[in-house]
Design an enzyme around this catalytic site. Structure first.
Site, mmCIF file in Angstrom:
data_model
loop_
_atom_site.group_PDB
_atom_site.id
_atom_site.type_symbol
_atom_site.label_atom_id
_atom_site.label_comp_id
_atom_site.label_asym_id
_atom_site.label_seq_id
_atom_site.Cartn_x
_atom_site.Cartn_y
_atom_site.Cartn_z
ATOM 1 C CE LYS A 169 0.800 -108.122 9.066
ATOM 2 N NZ LYS A 169 -0.411 -108.862 8.647
ATOM 3 C CB SER A 224 1.763 -103.403 8.350
ATOM 4 O OG SER A 224 2.034 -102.295 9.185
ATOM 5 C CE1 TYR A 282 2.737 -105.090 12.369
ATOM 6 C CE2 TYR A 282 1.692 -107.240 12.490
ATOM 7 C CZ TYR A 282 1.716 -105.947 12.022
ATOM 8 O OH TYR A 282 0.716 -105.501 11.192
ATOM 9 C CG ASP A 303 -10.963 -115.217 13.255
ATOM 10 O OD1 ASP A 303 -10.994 -114.083 12.753
ATOM 11 O OD2 ASP A 303 -10.328 -115.492 14.292
ATOM 12 N N GLY A 307 -12.162 -110.270 12.872
ATOM 13 C CA GLY A 307 -11.328 -109.220 13.476
ATOM 14 C C GLY A 307 -11.795 -107.835 13.061
ATOM 15 C CG ASP A 336 6.104 -94.738 18.863
ATOM 16 O OD1 ASP A 336 5.867 -95.885 18.423
ATOM 17 O OD2 ASP A 336 5.349 -94.158 19.655
ATOM 18 C CG ASN A 364 -0.609 -102.388 22.542
ATOM 19 O OD1 ASN A 364 -0.089 -102.214 23.645
ATOM 20 N ND2 ASN A 364 -0.936 -103.578 22.081
ATOM 21 C CG ASN A 365 -2.910 -99.633 17.736
ATOM 22 O OD1 ASN A 365 -3.466 -100.642 17.336
ATOM 23 N ND2 ASN A 365 -1.601 -99.459 17.621
ATOM 24 C CG LEU A 366 -3.865 -91.753 19.262
ATOM 25 C CD1 LEU A 366 -3.334 -91.317 20.632
ATOM 26 C CD2 LEU A 366 -3.414 -90.774 18.189
HETATM 27 C C1 WQD Z 1 0.081 -93.712 16.691
HETATM 28 C C2 WQD Z 1 0.714 -92.471 17.310
HETATM 29 C C3 WQD Z 1 2.253 -92.956 19.086
HETATM 30 C C4 WQD Z 1 -0.811 -94.583 21.803
HETATM 31 C C5 WQD Z 1 1.018 -99.392 14.931
HETATM 32 C C6 WQD Z 1 1.789 -100.507 14.305
HETATM 33 C C7 WQD Z 1 1.380 -100.660 12.871
HETATM 34 C C8 WQD Z 1 -0.118 -100.840 12.781
HETATM 35 C C9 WQD Z 1 -0.823 -99.649 13.433
HETATM 36 C C10 WQD Z 1 -0.610 -103.171 12.709
HETATM 37 C C11 WQD Z 1 2.204 -92.629 17.597
HETATM 38 C C12 WQD Z 1 1.041 -92.206 19.608
HETATM 39 C C13 WQD Z 1 -0.167 -94.046 20.698
HETATM 40 C C14 WQD Z 1 -0.863 -93.848 23.015
HETATM 41 C C15 WQD Z 1 0.355 -92.066 21.978
HETATM 42 N N1 WQD Z 1 -0.520 -102.029 13.407
HETATM 43 N N2 WQD Z 1 0.396 -92.804 20.789
HETATM 44 N N3 WQD Z 1 -0.283 -92.617 23.048
HETATM 45 O O1 WQD Z 1 2.543 -97.087 16.271
HETATM 46 O O2 WQD Z 1 1.779 -95.732 14.248
HETATM 47 O O3 WQD Z 1 1.364 -98.192 14.300
HETATM 48 O O4 WQD Z 1 -0.364 -99.605 14.803
HETATM 49 O O5 WQD Z 1 -0.488 -103.338 11.520
HETATM 50 O O6 WQD Z 1 2.020 -101.792 12.345
HETATM 51 O O7 WQD Z 1 3.163 -100.163 14.326
HETATM 52 O O8 WQD Z 1 0.070 -96.704 15.812
HETATM 53 O O9 WQD Z 1 -1.803 -95.982 17.241
HETATM 54 O O10 WQD Z 1 0.164 -97.175 18.318
HETATM 55 O O11 WQD Z 1 0.446 -94.838 17.508
HETATM 56 O O12 WQD Z 1 0.878 -90.953 22.030
HETATM 57 O O13 WQD Z 1 -1.443 -94.300 24.057
HETATM 58 O O14 WQD Z 1 0.092 -92.227 18.572
HETATM 59 O O15 WQD Z 1 3.455 -92.497 19.694
HETATM 60 O O16 WQD Z 1 2.820 -91.370 17.372
HETATM 61 P P1 WQD Z 1 1.547 -96.854 15.196
HETATM 62 P P2 WQD Z 1 -0.324 -96.228 17.291
#
Ligand code: WQD
Length: 338
Positions: A153, A125, A149, A31, A10, A295, A198-200
């Protein structure tokens, strides 16, 4: 002696395997490839010159897990990454997440006990803190999760804690990650989420690479310096190195310890966009949209305990994180491919 790395193909697992091999340690990867690809082994070999042993096993297959410990009796410690980790998916499919993450971990611990392996570093986390009353966050802050999730943890942390009470000769190091981003400097390994990220950061890299048209910024009415969400982004290589420090401390200390693994610096969404544009010269199109449910405003670590007891602190800044993310995306526009 060898380290068993569950989830070792991963994102964080593969970067940790590279650091382990380059530190001269023998690695066995377990894995099920449900969220990664076997070709990651080729990339690890390309970086390190060594190909770690790999067994495609699902932690839900207790006999399969036992067989790995029997085949590799030199395993004397475990780094446990394997688990489902999409917050939104966990809300939609709680039974899948509790079964996969909890039962899988219990099987791993059963197999460890039977094999006499008593040292484990667990991938937890910052999500176990939920919405903190203040920042920066210390390890003694209240634990209150907001999604299945995060609850898995926290449950696993408590299971491991109870194991160290029952078996005082076990050593458990719980690492609570903040927001891992970036990629190995070679560009050969990186974050390769399935479908729409999903993540930024992976979302930004897809926009920069022309794979997605525009970043949606989830809200600009948070109680932060520019209204967008603030997080503690940490380079995945810094995070990987923290696991080696934790493994070494667990070799000397019995019982359970918890560490926040973050930089201690908070950056907003728009800070990250600006840093990525500066690092790459690429304009990131974005639009402000409604908040994403669940969030929180701000989340960043107080990493003092990891510095004091692990001798670890983050080395890389946000510019390097963005540069390395961009290189991974440029060299691998379709990730690891099909
Ligand atoms: C970061 C910021 C969003 C996407 C998550 C899990 C956490 C860990 C890391 C596993 C926030 C904003 C995001 C987008 C945006 N995962 N954003 N547009 O939510 O802090 O944490 O991922 O362990 O457990 O909760 O990370 O990258 O999703 O968001 O504006 O398209 O970016 O609102 O402020 P997050 P994220």
């Amino acid at each position: 002696m060898a380290v068993l790395v569950t989830g070792g193909t991963g994102f964080i697992g593969s970067h940790t395997v590279v650091e382990l091999i380059e530190d001269g340690r023998e690695v066995v990867i377990l894995d099920n490839l449900c969220n990664s690809k076997e070709c990651v082994l080729d990339r690890i070999e390309k970086i390190t010159g060594k190909r770690p042993a790999f067994r495609k096993v699902d932690l839900l297959d207790l006999e399969g897990v036992r067989a790995v410990f029997r085949e590799f009796p030199q395993i004397d410690s475990v780094i446990h990454f394997a688990g489902l980790k999409a917050v939104g998916e966990s809300v939609a499919k709680p039974m899948l997440y509790y079964h996969n993450n909890i039962t899988g971990t219990l099987n791993l611990c059963h197999a460890m006990e039977e094999a006499g392996v008593k040292r484990i570093v667990f991938s937890s986390s910052a999500t176990v803190y939920g919405k903190p009353d203040s920042v920066p966050i210390r390890e003694d802050f209240p634990l209150r999760t907001t999604n299945p999730y995060g609850e898995t943890k926290l449950m696993i942390e408590r299971i491991l804690s109870d194991i160290t009470v029952a078996y005082p000769d076990w050593s458990v190091s719980v690492l609570r990650y903040f927001n891992p981003i970036g990629a190995h400097v070679s560009g050969h390994i990186g974050e390769d989420p399935k479908g729409i990220p999903n993540n930024l950061l992976p979302y930004i890299t897809k926009v920069a690479g022309g794979k997605l048209p525009c970043l949606s910024v989830y809200g600009n009415d948070y109680n932060t310096h520019d209204g967008t969400g603030v997080r503690d982004y940490i380079h995945v290589v810094d995070l990987a190195k923290a696991h080696l420090c934790a493994l070494d401390r667990a070799a000397k200390v019995k019982g359970i310890e918890h560490f926040n693994i973050g930089t201690g610096n908070g950056y907003s969404v728009l800070d990250i966009v600006a840093a990525y544009e500066k690092a790459t010269g690429i304009k990131i199109n974005y639009k402000i949209v409604d908040r994403r449910p669940g969030d929180i405003d701000e989340c960043y670590a107080d990493p003092a305990k990891a510095k004091e007891l692990l001798g670890w602190e983050a080395q890389y800044g946000i510019e390097r994180m963005c540069e390395d993310s961009a290189r991974w995306q440029k060299q691998n526009p379709d990730g690891y491919g099909e």
